[in-house]
Motif scaffolding. Structure first.
Motif, short mmCIF file in Angstrom:
data_model
loop_
_atom_site.label_atom_id
_atom_site.label_comp_id
_atom_site.label_asym_id
_atom_site.label_seq_id
_atom_site.Cartn_x
_atom_site.Cartn_y
_atom_site.Cartn_z
N THR A 181 -43.78 -6.79 13.22
CA THR A 181 -42.39 -5.96 13.17
C THR A 181 -41.22 -7.01 13.41
O THR A 181 -40.20 -6.76 12.72
CB THR A 181 -42.31 -4.83 13.80
OG1 THR A 181 -43.83 -3.93 13.67
CG2 THR A 181 -41.19 -3.89 13.53
N TYR A 240 -43.61 -5.25 7.48
CA TYR A 240 -43.61 -3.97 8.04
C TYR A 240 -44.85 -3.12 7.85
O TYR A 240 -45.24 -2.26 8.58
CB TYR A 240 -42.29 -3.11 7.73
CG TYR A 240 -41.14 -3.76 8.15
CD1 TYR A 240 -40.74 -4.27 9.45
CD2 TYR A 240 -39.67 -3.71 7.30
CE1 TYR A 240 -39.57 -4.91 9.79
CE2 TYR A 240 -38.60 -4.09 7.88
CZ TYR A 240 -38.60 -4.76 9.06
OH TYR A 240 -37.27 -5.12 9.42
N ARG A 241 -45.23 -3.34 6.83
CA ARG A 241 -46.49 -2.64 5.96
C ARG A 241 -47.65 -3.00 6.96
O ARG A 241 -48.30 -2.07 7.27
CB ARG A 241 -46.53 -2.82 4.54
CG ARG A 241 -47.52 -1.88 4.03
CD ARG A 241 -48.00 -2.18 2.43
NE ARG A 241 -46.59 -2.38 1.70
CZ ARG A 241 -46.03 -1.18 1.21
NH1 ARG A 241 -46.38 -0.13 1.51
NH2 ARG A 241 -44.65 -1.39 0.72
N ALA A 296 -47.32 -1.25 10.26
CA ALA A 296 -47.44 0.02 10.04
C ALA A 296 -48.73 0.43 9.87
O ALA A 296 -49.23 1.60 10.51
CB ALA A 296 -46.35 0.42 9.01
N GLN A 297 -49.43 -0.18 9.02
CA GLN A 297 -51.09 0.30 8.77
C GLN A 297 -51.59 0.07 10.24
O GLN A 297 -52.77 0.75 10.26
CB GLN A 297 -51.50 -0.48 7.61
CG GLN A 297 -50.98 -0.23 6.33
CD GLN A 297 -51.56 -1.05 5.22
OE1 GLN A 297 -51.68 -2.17 5.49
NE2 GLN A 297 -51.22 -0.61 3.92
N ASP A 343 -48.23 0.65 14.31
CA ASP A 343 -46.75 0.37 15.20
C ASP A 343 -45.75 1.35 14.47
O ASP A 343 -45.46 1.18 13.59
CB ASP A 343 -46.59 -1.09 14.88
CG ASP A 343 -45.40 -1.59 15.76
OD1 ASP A 343 -45.36 -1.72 16.90
OD2 ASP A 343 -44.15 -1.77 15.16
N ALA A 374 -42.49 -0.16 13.01
CA ALA A 374 -42.93 -0.95 11.88
C ALA A 374 -42.77 0.35 10.78
O ALA A 374 -42.35 0.43 9.75
CB ALA A 374 -43.90 -1.66 11.70
N GLN A 375 -43.43 1.49 11.04
CA GLN A 375 -43.47 2.66 10.24
C GLN A 375 -42.14 3.12 10.06
O GLN A 375 -41.80 3.36 8.91
CB GLN A 375 -44.41 3.71 11.00
CG GLN A 375 -45.84 3.53 10.91
CD GLN A 375 -46.35 4.46 11.82
OE1 GLN A 375 -46.12 5.06 12.65
NE2 GLN A 375 -47.90 4.47 11.59
N CYS A 376 -41.29 3.24 11.15
CA CYS A 376 -39.82 3.51 10.75
C CYS A 376 -38.96 2.64 10.02
O CYS A 376 -38.43 2.96 9.19
CB CYS A 376 -39.30 3.67 12.25
SG CYS A 376 -37.61 4.40 12.06
N LEU A 411 -43.40 8.08 5.98
CA LEU A 411 -43.26 7.01 7.06
C LEU A 411 -42.52 7.63 8.18
O LEU A 411 -42.87 7.39 9.34
CB LEU A 411 -42.71 5.84 6.47
CG LEU A 411 -43.73 5.07 5.59
CD1 LEU A 411 -43.31 3.93 4.68
CD2 LEU A 411 -44.84 4.29 6.37
N GLN A 466 -44.73 9.82 10.09
CA GLN A 466 -45.72 9.27 10.86
C GLN A 466 -45.28 8.84 12.34
O GLN A 466 -46.04 9.06 13.28
CB GLN A 466 -46.45 8.10 10.04
CG GLN A 466 -47.31 8.62 8.81
CD GLN A 466 -47.81 7.35 8.14
OE1 GLN A 466 -47.78 6.32 8.59
NE2 GLN A 466 -48.20 7.75 6.96
N ALA A 467 -44.13 8.17 12.13
CA ALA A 467 -43.59 7.53 13.27
C ALA A 467 -43.30 8.60 14.19
O ALA A 467 -43.20 8.32 15.59
CB ALA A 467 -42.67 6.28 13.08
#
Length: 839
Positions: free
Chosen positions: A420, A443-444, A447-448, A451, A454-456, A478, A481-482
């Protein structure tokens, strides 16, 4: 029926139970008696032989006393005595055992130097166990000066005789490069020889080799087999290692419950690593029910045995109040203990305490120092935090390139937040060439892996089309999720989506709830957004005083939007007393953070001398900064400066360009100004239709000046079909919002009967309202009413007074009218009367 109640009933107790007759086999009793008798006879015979000087008998008798076996009572002093007797006769094995007595203080006072002498004597005679024991003394510096090379030589001497403990120790030296070059293949070879003899420590270490592919081909199933063999022999390290395999599903099916059972088995024997791992099971609820106090107790038990990871884990308990009463100072002390012993996670945690001021005074220099120590040990989190220090210049000179190197190194070691951080570097072009698509990829990736930051950040990329195609649905998903994981920034951005209907249905009440949640999570941007809800009454009951409180809190935390909003409250006297100087200070703070709206208002302060000395050139510089930051109001104000030559050389073409740019972005003021340029043919070809089009756009947004100018178009049929009634409607809309030029235009319609029935009194009343607000043209028209006696009683002195006021305000036609009226007033009374009569 008997009543049931709690009691101290013990089913193992004979009380309240039926009597049971116990049968004892007399043959078994006789066999046991025979064995005991044989042992006694054997002991007496051994004692007689030892007393007769039989060295082997003396040694064996020492063993019997040491173990309390073969008919001898357990007696360490007698054991030492008989070992000494045998050793005096150079019985090598007895010499070795006598060395153990001296080393441990068994049956005699502890004397490690004497132990070394005895081990040396036996070792020189080629006795492998003594060679191994003496090697251990040299390895640890017990009774002799530490000498790892000498230790290795002794281990090799014993190992080559096939002595399993020495083979294992020699393998360990190769494994870690102690006293020799590191060589995993050689280490595995020695471990294998010792393991084949059933030596449990070697079985465990050979398992480590197979688990990780050190010196052998990786084979997790073989590792499990070896760990299990050590476990069967009750070797706690093997039991613990087997538990780890079950925990991770390495070489065996993942089974957290079995892992916890194995840890517990080893922990019962006091093995510190098992206590620590069992503590983790209780902390995270792996394999058994979560129990934080139990976790803390197990960490403490391992810490008390100097198990450094447990010391660090106990520190975290005290830092967060997990299973114990929170005590940040004690947490720091525990981290320090573990850190000073070289444990990287504790070094990192201690650095973080200095970084954030947890339990100690904030100190970026100390934070950097501890992060650097842990990073040298390749601890990924420390590498990432050290990267942050270099990125921001905390405790070290800023070095974005070095930051990127550290983020990359931490990412390569599997630390997800580093991906991130690296993504942010690519997004901003900090330390690397800017690459927004690469930023989105990183970030992806993070995020996966779950984190939340990273999702944000990835959501934000979709929100603004940064490195990816703009997609509000993906952004909202996204952020959600965060937000589910409690990340305050994501909660705030999710609120923005709900406020504006981006990627979801608009829901202002839910947006306000999310702003409140993010604010409670410490996100100051959310405090500002919540303040705006209270200011405008969106999603909550309007409360401008509460809005001011929230803006103030966020402004004090350095949020530029809040600083600007609070400044605006002081600028306009909203919920606070109007204070241009305080507004100027707050706009300056926010503008210093490159916040475009604040730069615009600070420019206004300089342009008009609000809270500071008037400075047109400074105003233009600020409008330019804000314009370059994309703030349309500043674009329009910069256009006005170019139009008037205020703070910059007059440039009507540039003014038109700037008005057009802001107008195309929907700014009503700019649309009106651009329309006026077309209306008057200022630096553009005169075009009434184009003028009316822009006036209409601005008027639709409620822009008062545009409504009046569009009314003028309809009144005179300029650029639109003539429609006096439409003109009156537009003038009336502006008048109802207390806009003086609209009141004036509406008054003229009543005076001249345009779009309404002529009504001089109504006209005069409208002029009067606008004149009271010091509108020069209305003041002059009201003066004309008094001069002509239209809608009011004729009164030349009142007319003169009003013309003078309008002229003093810069309305040129009033100056000519004032001369006319003053000339009349200077005539003799009889001439004025004739004039009134029309003669």
């Amino acid at each position: 029926m008997t009543s049931e109640r709690n009691n101290n009933y013990d089913p193992a107790s004979p009380q309240d139970q039926d009597a049971v007759m116990v049968y004892i086999n007399p043959e078994l009793m006789q066999t046991m008696a025979n064995v005991s008798a044989r042992k006694q006879r054997g002991f007496r015979e051994l004692l007689r032989s030892a007393e007769d000087g039989d060295l082997d008998a003396a040694f064996r008798l020492g063993l019997s006393y040491a173990a309390g076996d073969d008919g001898a009572p357990q007696d360490d002093e007698r054991a030492f005595y008989w070992f000494s007797k045998a050793a005096d006769g150079d019985h090598i094995t007895a010499v070795y055992h006598l060395g153990h007595c001296c080393a441990r203080g068994t049956g005699t006072r502890r004397d490690i130097k004497r132990a070394v002498e005895l081990f040396t004597q036996a070792a020189e005679a080629g006795y492998a166990p003594a060679q191994c024991e003496l090697g251990l003394c040299y390895e640890l510096g017990h009774g002799v000066e530490e000498d790892k090379r000498r230790a290795a030589e002794l281990y090799r001497d014993a190992a080559e005789q096939g002595y399993a403990p020495a083979q294992c120790n020699l393998g360990f030296f190769y494994f870690h490069g102690i006293g020799m070059a590191e060589d995993d293949r050689e280490a595995a070879g020695w471990f294998a020889q010792a393991a084949q003899q059933g030596y449990p420590r070697a079985q465990m270490l050979m398992g480590v080799c197979f688990e990780n592919g050190y010196g052998v081909e990786q084979d997790p199933a073989k590792a499990v087999e070896l760990y299990r063999a050590a476990h069967v022999q009750h070797y706690d390290e093997g039991t613990c290692a087997l538990g780890v395999c079950y925990d991770r599903g390495a070489g065996v099916a993942e089974d957290h419950a079995e892992a916890a059972r194995l840890y517990e088995e080893a922990a019962r024997q006091g093995y510190p690593r098992a206590c620590f791992l069992l503590g983790q099971c209780y902390e995270y609820g792996h394999g058994l029910e979560q129990d934080l106090p139990r976790a803390a107790a197990l960490y403490r038990r391992a810490h008390e045995q100097d198990y450094v990871p447990a010391t660090s884990a106990l520190g975290l308990c005290y830092e967060t109040g997990m299973g114990v009463e929170q005590d940040e100072a004690l947490a720091v002390e525990l981290y320090r203990q573990a850190a000073q012993r070289g444990y990287a996670p504790a070094q990192c945690n201690l650095g973080f305490c200095y970084y954030q001021g947890i339990g100690v005074e904030e100190n970026n220099d100390e934070a950097f120092r501890w992060f650097a120590m842990a990073a040298e040990r390749e601890f990924p989190r420390a590498m990432n935090l050290l990267g942050e220090c270099f990125d921001q210049g905390y405790g070290v000179e800023q070095d974005s390139r070095r930051a990127v190197e550290l983020f990359q190194a931490a990412r390569e070691r599997g630390y997800v937040p580093a991906a991130t951080a690296l993504g942010l570097c690519y997004e901003l072009g900090r330390g690397v060439e800017q690459d927004k698509a690469r930023a989105a990829e990183l970030y992806r990736e993070a995020a996966q892996a779950g984190d939340v930051r990273a999702q944000c950040n990835l959501g934000y990329c979709y929100y603004h089309g940064i490195g990816v195609e703009e997609d509000n649905d993906a952004a909202f998903r996204l952020f959600s999720q965060a937000a589910e994981n409690g990340y305050p920034r994501a909660v705030h951005l999710m609120g923005q989506c709900l406020e504006h209907g981006y990627g979801t249905e608009r829901d202002m009440k839910r947006a306000a709830e999310l702003y409140q949640q993010a604010y409670e999570g410490g996100h100051m941007g959310a405090a500002c957004s919540l303040g705006l809800c209270y200011e405008t009454g969106s999603g909550v009951e309007q409360d401008k005083a509460r809005a001011a409180e929230l803006y103030r809190e966020a402004a004090q935390a350095g949020d530029p939007r809040a600083q600007c909003n609070l400044g605006f409250f002081y600028y306009r006297g909203i919920a606070v007393e109007e204070d241009d100087e305080r507004a100027f200070q707050l706009f300056s703070l926010a503008a210093g953070q490159d916040y475009p709206r604040a730069q615009f208002y600070l420019g206004e302060c300089y342009e008009n001398g609000y809270g500071t000395e008037r400075d047109y050139e400074r105003a233009v510089a600020l409008y330019t900064q804000s314009h370059e930051g994309g703030y349309a109001d500043a674009t329009c104000s910069l256009g006005l400066c170019c139009e008037l030559g205020r703070g910059v050389e007059q440039d009507l073409r540039r003014a038109a360009e700037l008005y057009r740019e802001a107008a195309q972005r929907g700014l009503a003021r700019a649309q009106c100004n651009l329309g006026f340029f077309y209306y008057r043919g200022i630096s553009v070809e005169k075009d009434d239709a184009e003028a009316a089009r822009w006036f209409a756009k601005a008027a639709a947004q409620g822009h008062l000046r545009a409504q009046v100018l569009l009314g003028d178009c309809y009144e005179n049929g300029r650029g639109v079909e003539k429609d006096p009634q439409k003109a009156v409607s537009l003038y009336r809309a502006g008048y109802e919002r207390n806009y003086s030029p609209a009141a004036c235009a509406l008054g003229l319609c009543y005076e001249l009967g345009i779009g309404v029935e002529r009504d001089f009194a109504r006209a005069a009343a409208l002029y009067q309202e606008a004149a009271e607000r010091r509108h020069p043209r209305s003041t002059a028209l009201l003066a004309n009413c008094y001069e002509q006696g239209r809608g009011v009683e004729r009164n030349l002195r009142r007319a003169a007074e009003l013309y003078r006021r309008a002229a003093d305000s810069g309305y040129d036609p009033a100056a000519e009218a004032l001369k006319r009226v003053e000339e009349r007033l200077s005539r003799p009374l009889w001439k004025r009367l004739l004039g009134f009569l029309g003669r």
